[in-house]
Scaffold this active site. Structure first.
Site, PDB file in Angstrom:
ATOM      1  N   GLY A   8     -33.961 -34.224 -34.583  1.00  0.00           N
ATOM      2  CA  GLY A   8     -35.653 -34.382 -34.655  1.00  0.00           C
ATOM      3  C   GLY A   8     -36.277 -35.521 -35.519  1.00  0.00           C
ATOM      4  O   GLY A   8     -37.326 -35.136 -36.135  1.00  0.00           O
ATOM      5  N   SER A 130     -38.764 -20.465 -38.900  1.00  0.00           N
ATOM      6  CA  SER A 130     -40.395 -20.644 -38.583  1.00  0.00           C
ATOM      7  C   SER A 130     -40.858 -19.412 -38.959  1.00  0.00           C
ATOM      8  O   SER A 130     -40.443 -18.353 -38.462  1.00  0.00           O
ATOM      9  CB  SER A 130     -40.732 -21.303 -37.378  1.00  0.00           C
ATOM     10  N   GLU A 132     -43.239 -18.315 -37.415  1.00  0.00           N
ATOM     11  CA  GLU A 132     -43.482 -17.782 -36.089  1.00  0.00           C
ATOM     12  C   GLU A 132     -42.669 -16.623 -35.818  1.00  0.00           C
ATOM     13  O   GLU A 132     -42.832 -15.714 -35.115  1.00  0.00           O
ATOM     14  CB  GLU A 132     -43.471 -18.796 -35.005  1.00  0.00           C
ATOM     15  N   TYR A 153     -40.716 -19.111 -27.991  1.00  0.00           N
ATOM     16  CA  TYR A 153     -40.614 -20.108 -29.200  1.00  0.00           C
ATOM     17  C   TYR A 153     -40.030 -19.159 -30.406  1.00  0.00           C
ATOM     18  O   TYR A 153     -38.974 -19.558 -30.835  1.00  0.00           O
ATOM     19  CB  TYR A 153     -41.452 -21.161 -29.373  1.00  0.00           C
ATOM     20  N   ASN A 182     -46.746 -22.978 -41.372  1.00  0.00           N
ATOM     21  CA  ASN A 182     -47.638 -24.165 -40.711  1.00  0.00           C
ATOM     22  C   ASN A 182     -47.764 -25.380 -41.840  1.00  0.00           C
ATOM     23  O   ASN A 182     -48.238 -25.145 -42.806  1.00  0.00           O
ATOM     24  CB  ASN A 182     -48.491 -23.734 -40.332  1.00  0.00           C
TER      25      ASN A 182
END
Ligand code: NAP
Ligand code: G4F
Length: 341
Positions: A8, A130, A132, A153, A182
């Site tokens: 990435g 994450s 999330e 995700y 974030n």
């Protein structure tokens, strides 16, 4: 010189992490995907032709869906540290492409871990986990909070989190999770909400755009500044014993708050420009993410210093500068593509 491998590397975090590692004297190997258009803009300013004796950044074609390629590269490069930042990282898109998201963001991690186990079991591994994953869990969230993912995700990231932990316990590998909230910057992808907002604010201020269409303005997030977060990633791999850490600012702002901050920066009233479009809603939403990063502060000495107000100002200023033709930290070029063609 220590050697790092970064998946990435062409993304927001990959570019900042590579800057950090090069500044610390590392040799960095990055995996990039073959694309029909150039996709190395975020790292072009760091790249030197490999024939140049000063070159310390090397790029290789690879994809997290291709396990044999990962195994070959790991056995050749034999990195000391591996940062797995690659993912289909857009939550809304994960509802449209759930299978691909699971393959990349979930199974991609096990492909990499298996290659490590077979070829370089002594290497240290960082997994980009994450916030999330916390999904519907009540804020503030920390390392003990139970996961309740609300998107394909988030579910894929939970798989990667646990398989990273499992390889630590089962095989004694040095595997870690950074559970990052974030984080944004002028290099943030243009379809994530903060960057979508700051680009629109710059264009509206310059008379190039009239309206901004958004979805849910009530979601609350803990927005930090990406260059600080990659320092957290590096610190997580420098501890004596592998562990998992939450990284975030501890602030609690709504999307509407961020919109207001960004418009206020150019003295405009957001309500005159922002419109609702239901296509930006998600089938299931994550209402509130706020980090309790006290473990990272206590054990790593990591603490965020940039909050959402300053972040909005940095991003709006950058997007205005871009329209004015001045891009200080992101030279657009094709250096790497030219070097290999
Ligand atoms: P990003 O800008 O979307 O970058 C994602 C990177 O993954 C890009 O380099 C992309 O390559 C690469 N990639 C995508 N699919 C791949 C595949 N199948 N094989 C190999 N590479 C692939 O994401 P980011 O914001 O830098 O985030 C970095 C990591 O942290 C991601 O795993 C993300 O899920 C996670 N994370 C991010 C945040 C955040 O707020 N930014 C918070 C928590 C966790 P291309 O350039 O070719 O597309
Ligand atoms: O900027 P977002 O797309 O980020 P989201 O969904 O929080 O995911 C990001 O942070 C995660 C960490 O918590 C990362 F793991 C993940 O890779 C990614 O970097 O959306 C933020 C909020 C959401 O509640 C969304 O519904 O903004 C809301 N929103 C409202 N209108 C919008 C829009 N989001 C986007 N992308 N576009 C809109 O028009």
């Amino acid at each position: 010189m220590p050697t790092a491998l970064v998946t990435g590397i062409t993304g927001q975090d990959g570019s900042y992490l590579t800057e950090l590692l090069l500044s610390k004297g590392y040799v960095v190997h990055g995996l990039i995907r073959r694309s029909s258009t150039f996709n190395t803009q975020r790292i072009d300013h760091l790249y030197l032709d490999p024939h140049d004796p000063r070159a310390r950044l090397f790029l290789h074609y690879a994809d997290l869906t291709d396990g044999s390629r990962l195994a070959t590269l790991l056995s050749q490069i034999r990195p000391d540290e591996i940062y797995n930042l690659a993912a289909q990282s857009h939550v809304r898109v994960s509802f449209d492409e759930p299978e691909y998201t699971g393959d990349t963001t979930g199974l991609g991690t096990i492909r990499l871990l298996e290659a490590i186990r077979q070829s370089v079991p002594e290497a240290k591994f960082y997994q980009a986990s994450s916030s999330e994953m916390f999904g519907a869990a009540n804020p503030p969230q920390n390392e003990s909070t139970e996961f309740y993912p609300r998107s394909p995700y988030g579910v894929a990231k939970v798989y990667s989190y646990w398989i990273t932990k499992n390889y630590r316990e089962a095989y004694g590998l040095f595997t870690t999770n950074g559970i990052l909230f974030n984080h944004e910057s002028p290099r943030r992808g243009e379809t994530f909400v903060t960057r979508k907002i700051t680009r629109a604010v710059a264009r509206i201020a310059k008379g190039q755009q009239k309206e901004l269409f958004l979805g849910n303005l009530d979601a609350r997030r803990d927005w930090g500044y990406a260059p600080e977060y990659v320092v957290g990633m590096w610190k997580i791999l420098q501890v004596d014993k592998p562990d998992d850490y939450v990284i975030g600012t501890g602030t609690d702002f709504s999307v509407k708050d961020f919109v207001r901050l960004a418009f206020e920066h150019v003295d405009l009233d957001w309500e005159k420009f922002v419109r609702f479009d239901e296509k930006y809603l998600r089938p299931t939403e994550v209402d509130s993410l706020v980090a309790d990063a006290s473990k990272a502060e206590g054990e790593l000495g990591w603490k965020a210093s940039v909050g959402p107000e300053q972040l909005a100002a940095i991003m709006v200023e950058h997007d205005i500068a871009t329209i004015n033709g001045f891009v200080p930290d992101k030279p657009v070029g094709t250096v790497w593509a030219e070097a290999v063609s």
